[in-house]
Design a protein around this motif. Structure first.
Motif, PDB file in Angstrom:
ATOM      1  N   GLY A  47       0.886  -1.316   0.904  1.00 39.44           N
ATOM      2  CA  GLY A  47      -0.100   0.130   0.763  1.00 39.44           C
ATOM      3  C   GLY A  47       0.992   0.880   0.255  1.00 39.44           C
ATOM      4  N   ARG A  48       2.157   1.128   0.819  1.00 39.48           N
ATOM      5  CA  ARG A  48       2.871   2.644   0.868  1.00 39.48           C
ATOM      6  C   ARG A  48       3.604   2.417  -0.634  1.00 39.48           C
ATOM      7  NH1 ARG A  48       6.206   4.177   6.200  1.00 39.48           N
ATOM      8  NH2 ARG A  48       6.667   6.276   5.702  1.00 39.48           N
ATOM      9  N   ILE A  49       3.562   1.449  -1.186  1.00 43.64           N
ATOM     10  CA  ILE A  49       4.716   2.118  -2.393  1.00 43.64           C
ATOM     11  C   ILE A  49       3.614   2.465  -3.687  1.00 43.64           C
ATOM     12  CG2 ILE A  49       4.713   0.847  -4.458  1.00 43.64           C
ATOM     13  CD1 ILE A  49       6.280  -1.892  -3.116  1.00 43.64           C
ATOM     14  N   LEU A  50       2.605   1.423  -3.767  1.00 45.81           N
ATOM     15  CA  LEU A  50       1.596   2.378  -4.657  1.00 45.81           C
ATOM     16  C   LEU A  50       0.879   4.052  -4.250  1.00 45.81           C
ATOM     17  CD1 LEU A  50      -1.150  -0.818  -4.335  1.00 45.81           C
ATOM     18  CD2 LEU A  50       0.238   0.193  -6.468  1.00 45.81           C
ATOM     19  N   ALA A  51       1.135   4.387  -3.072  1.00 45.18           N
ATOM     20  CA  ALA A  51       0.564   5.718  -2.546  1.00 45.18           C
ATOM     21  C   ALA A  51       1.846   6.053  -2.899  1.00 45.18           C
ATOM     22  CB  ALA A  51       0.197   5.265  -0.856  1.00 45.18           C
ATOM     23  N   GLN A  52       3.207   6.278  -2.955  1.00 42.61           N
ATOM     24  CA  GLN A  52       4.074   6.580  -3.555  1.00 42.61           C
ATOM     25  C   GLN A  52       3.805   6.993  -4.704  1.00 42.61           C
ATOM     26  OE1 GLN A  52       7.038   4.297  -1.521  1.00 42.61           O
ATOM     27  NE2 GLN A  52       7.556   5.381  -0.143  1.00 42.61           N
ATOM     28  N   LEU A  53       4.036   6.045  -5.408  1.00 40.23           N
ATOM     29  CA  LEU A  53       3.542   5.910  -7.574  1.00 40.23           C
ATOM     30  C   LEU A  53       2.602   6.988  -7.264  1.00 40.23           C
ATOM     31  CD1 LEU A  53       4.245   2.224  -8.298  1.00 40.23           C
ATOM     32  CD2 LEU A  53       5.714   4.041  -8.202  1.00 40.23           C
ATOM     33  N   ILE A  54       1.646   6.332  -6.629  1.00 37.72           N
ATOM     34  CA  ILE A  54       0.251   7.854  -7.037  1.00 37.72           C
ATOM     35  C   ILE A  54       0.661   9.472  -6.995  1.00 37.72           C
ATOM     36  CG2 ILE A  54      -2.253   7.947  -6.897  1.00 37.72           C
ATOM     37  CD1 ILE A  54      -2.589   5.118  -5.733  1.00 37.72           C
ATOM     38  N   GLY A  55       1.734   9.192  -5.812  1.00 42.36           N
ATOM     39  CA  GLY A  55       1.611  10.600  -5.940  1.00 42.36           C
ATOM     40  C   GLY A  55       3.145  11.097  -5.849  1.00 42.36           C
ATOM     41  N   GLY A  56       3.141  10.738  -7.058  1.00 45.03           N
ATOM     42  CA  GLY A  56       4.878  10.630  -8.153  1.00 45.03           C
ATOM     43  C   GLY A  56       5.721  10.637  -7.159  1.00 45.03           C
ATOM     44  N   LYS A  57       5.639  10.140  -6.335  1.00 51.49           N
ATOM     45  CA  LYS A  57       7.242   9.753  -5.569  1.00 51.49           C
ATOM     46  C   LYS A  57       8.152   8.744  -6.049  1.00 51.49           C
ATOM     47  CE  LYS A  57       5.110  11.849  -1.672  1.00 51.49           C
ATOM     48  NZ  LYS A  57       4.958  11.551  -0.131  1.00 51.49           N
ATOM     49  N   THR A  58       9.244   8.427  -6.509  1.00 55.33           N
ATOM     50  CA  THR A  58       9.956   6.955  -6.802  1.00 55.33           C
ATOM     51  C   THR A  58      10.424   6.336  -5.560  1.00 55.33           C
ATOM     52  OG1 THR A  58      10.854   8.065  -8.411  1.00 55.33           O
ATOM     53  CG2 THR A  58      11.714   6.478  -7.990  1.00 55.33           C
ATOM     54  N   PRO A  59       9.481   5.068  -5.089  1.00 60.05           N
ATOM     55  CA  PRO A  59      10.031   4.062  -4.091  1.00 60.05           C
ATOM     56  C   PRO A  59      11.626   3.893  -3.994  1.00 60.05           C
ATOM     57  CG  PRO A  59       8.301   3.432  -4.705  1.00 60.05           C
ATOM     58  CD  PRO A  59       8.689   4.716  -5.837  1.00 60.05           C
ATOM     59  N   ASN A  60      12.406   3.714  -3.245  1.00 61.33           N
ATOM     60  CA  ASN A  60      13.602   2.990  -2.782  1.00 61.33           C
ATOM     61  C   ASN A  60      13.820   1.919  -3.379  1.00 61.33           C
ATOM     62  OD1 ASN A  60      16.092   4.031  -2.747  1.00 61.33           O
ATOM     63  ND2 ASN A  60      16.416   3.396  -0.815  1.00 61.33           N
ATOM     64  N   MET A  61      13.287   0.913  -4.363  1.00 61.51           N
ATOM     65  CA  MET A  61      13.151  -0.134  -4.725  1.00 61.51           C
ATOM     66  C   MET A  61      13.362  -0.536  -5.697  1.00 61.51           C
ATOM     67  SD  MET A  61       9.932  -1.388  -2.537  1.00 61.51           S
ATOM     68  CE  MET A  61      10.269  -3.559  -2.816  1.00 61.51           C
ATOM     69  N   ASP A  62      14.119  -1.538  -6.030  1.00 60.09           N
ATOM     70  CA  ASP A  62      13.767  -2.385  -7.033  1.00 60.09           C
ATOM     71  C   ASP A  62      12.053  -2.775  -7.841  1.00 60.09           C
ATOM     72  OD1 ASP A  62      14.134  -2.752  -9.822  1.00 60.09           O
ATOM     73  OD2 ASP A  62      15.534  -4.511  -9.591  1.00 60.09           O
TER      74      ASP A  62
END
Length: 417
Positions: free
Chosen positions: A391-406
């Motif tokens: 959920g946190r990864i998806l929220a980051q992607l939707i918010g235009g952020k880049t998660p620190n993982m591959d």
């Protein structure tokens, strides 16, 4: 940097959908959860309740191909198949079994670890301030073996866990008896893994998280989503229950039911249900101290509020067929053998659907060719465990952020169009 506020429609109110909603709200977005039966109506209710950080070894470990025929034709083995479903299952099964080798198993375990490896901390961060914290119990996790030879037979899996830094404390018969006195004398060897946890009522936990979403201004709609609305190629809403719900992005987090909406997005995800079963024993006379994996039957005993849950078994039979009686019968037999002193007031049963991809890796990311459509499903046996991180990864992607993982390992495009 200011955040562009979005209204995100999340299809599916299980642990992945609700986690996504909470993290989106914390980033300043509006959310609507849409689910046919409401929060925690499926696998997020009936799972084993374990926060299984060390469950990174896929079912498709080396040697599986040799074991499958014996398991299918032995009624005492925890693998079942509705034979009428076999023709539909075969294309999935061929691809699934092709990963039953050491190289793929290690690659899969790496991908799973990054989603579940810090599960307790992920759940604590998710639940902070929601009122759902009370259901999280950090503690160790125990594997019970018939003897050391049986443990040695799982050496591949234990090597993967140790390589990932998990502490695996081996228990001889006396130590296992001291750890879990309720277990039968048939278990003479074990392993204890610290830094795990359990949810004492998964259904209540996810519903409490969903209630927090509503308290923070979110909306829950109980309806079946039958279409994703697109404008100029972009996902802008859903049609559900005769209503069009418009927004700026859509998340598909329907677990084993996600395939239909993926097809509408032009994406063929090889997804099957690994039907799982549980028995609950209310007001039990004895209770394990910790979650215990009964390795002889491949099921988990988890202490919960007011009851003991036995969850496990794999059945391939699709999404439509009713529960089978044989898995329940096998679980009852195995529980009686594992905990011979168990008496209880009442037994309840449940069957649900674990979403499995052919490569045992969840699907997380934006749908190729459809901006604004995000996917989060396919966690197989670790949905509850990995829900908050997903959920946190998806929220980051939707918010235009880049998660620190591959994220390429989870990409929806990895299966092709």
């Amino acid at each position: 940097m200011s955040v562009q506020k979005k209204h995100v429609i999340i299809v599916g109110a299980g642990i992945v959908g609700v986690s996504t909603a909470i993290w989106l709200q914390r980033d300043g977005h509006d959310v609507t959860l849409v689910d046919k039966v409401g929060p925690a109506g499926g696998t997020s209710y009936g799972n084993a309740g374990l926060l299984a950080s060390a469950s990174i070894v896929p079912v498709t470990a080396p040697g599986l191909l040799k074991k499958v025929p014996k398991m299918l034709f032995n009624p005492d083995q925890p693998l079942f198949l509705r034979w009428s479903y076999l023709p539909k299952l075969m294309p999935f099964l061929f691809k699934y079994l092709a990963h039953a080798n050491a190289e793929d198993a290690k690659r899969i375990s790496d991908a799973l670890y990054d989603i579940v490896g810090d599960s307790v901390a992920d759940h604590q961060a998710l639940a902070a301030g929601t009122g759902a914290e009370r259901w999280i119990v950090p503690q160790e996790y125990v594997f019970a073996y018939s003897d050391k030879a049986a443990y040695d037979g799982d050496a591949f899996g234990w090597s993967i866990r140790r390589d990932r830094g998990f502490v695996c404390e081996e228990l001889d018969e006396a130590a296992l008896r001291a750890q879990e006195p309720a277990l039968s004398g048939d278990f003479r060897y074990g392993v204890r893994i610290p830094n795990h946890g359990r949810i004492t009522d998964p259904g209540a936990y996810v519903k409490a998280l969903a209630a927090h979403v509503v308290a923070e201004g979110g909306r829950i709609v109980e309806a079946e989503v039958n279409d994703i609305v697109r404008e100029n190629g972009r996902a802008t809403g859903v049609r559900a229950g005769g209503e069009t719900i418009s927004g700026d992005a859509v998340v598909v987090a329907l677990g084993a039911w996600s395939g239909k909406l993926c097809k509408q997005l032009g994406l063929e995800v090889p997804l099957e249900s690994e039907r799982g079963y549980h028995l609950e024993f209310w007001e039990p006379s004895v209770m394990p101290k910790t979650p215990v994996m009964i390795t002889t039957g491949k099921f988990l005993l988890t202490p919960m509020e007011g009851r003991l849950r036995a969850a496990g078994v794999v059945e391939f039979g699709g999404l439509e067929a009713p529960p089978s009686e044989a898995p329940f019968a096998l679980l009852r037999k195995a529980v009686r053998k594992a905990v011979p002193g168990l008496t209880f007031k009442e037994e309840t049963t449940w069957m649900g659907h674990r979403p499995a991809t052919t490569d045992s890796i969840p699907v997380i990311g934006e749908a190729p060719g459809v901006p604004g459509a995000f996917l989060g499903f396919g966690h197989q046996h670790v949905g509850l465990t990995g829900g908050p991180k997903t959920g946190r990864i998806l929220a980051q992607l939707i918010g235009g952020k880049t998660p620190n993982m591959d994220l390429t390992r989870y990409s929806p495009s990895r299966f092709g169009a």
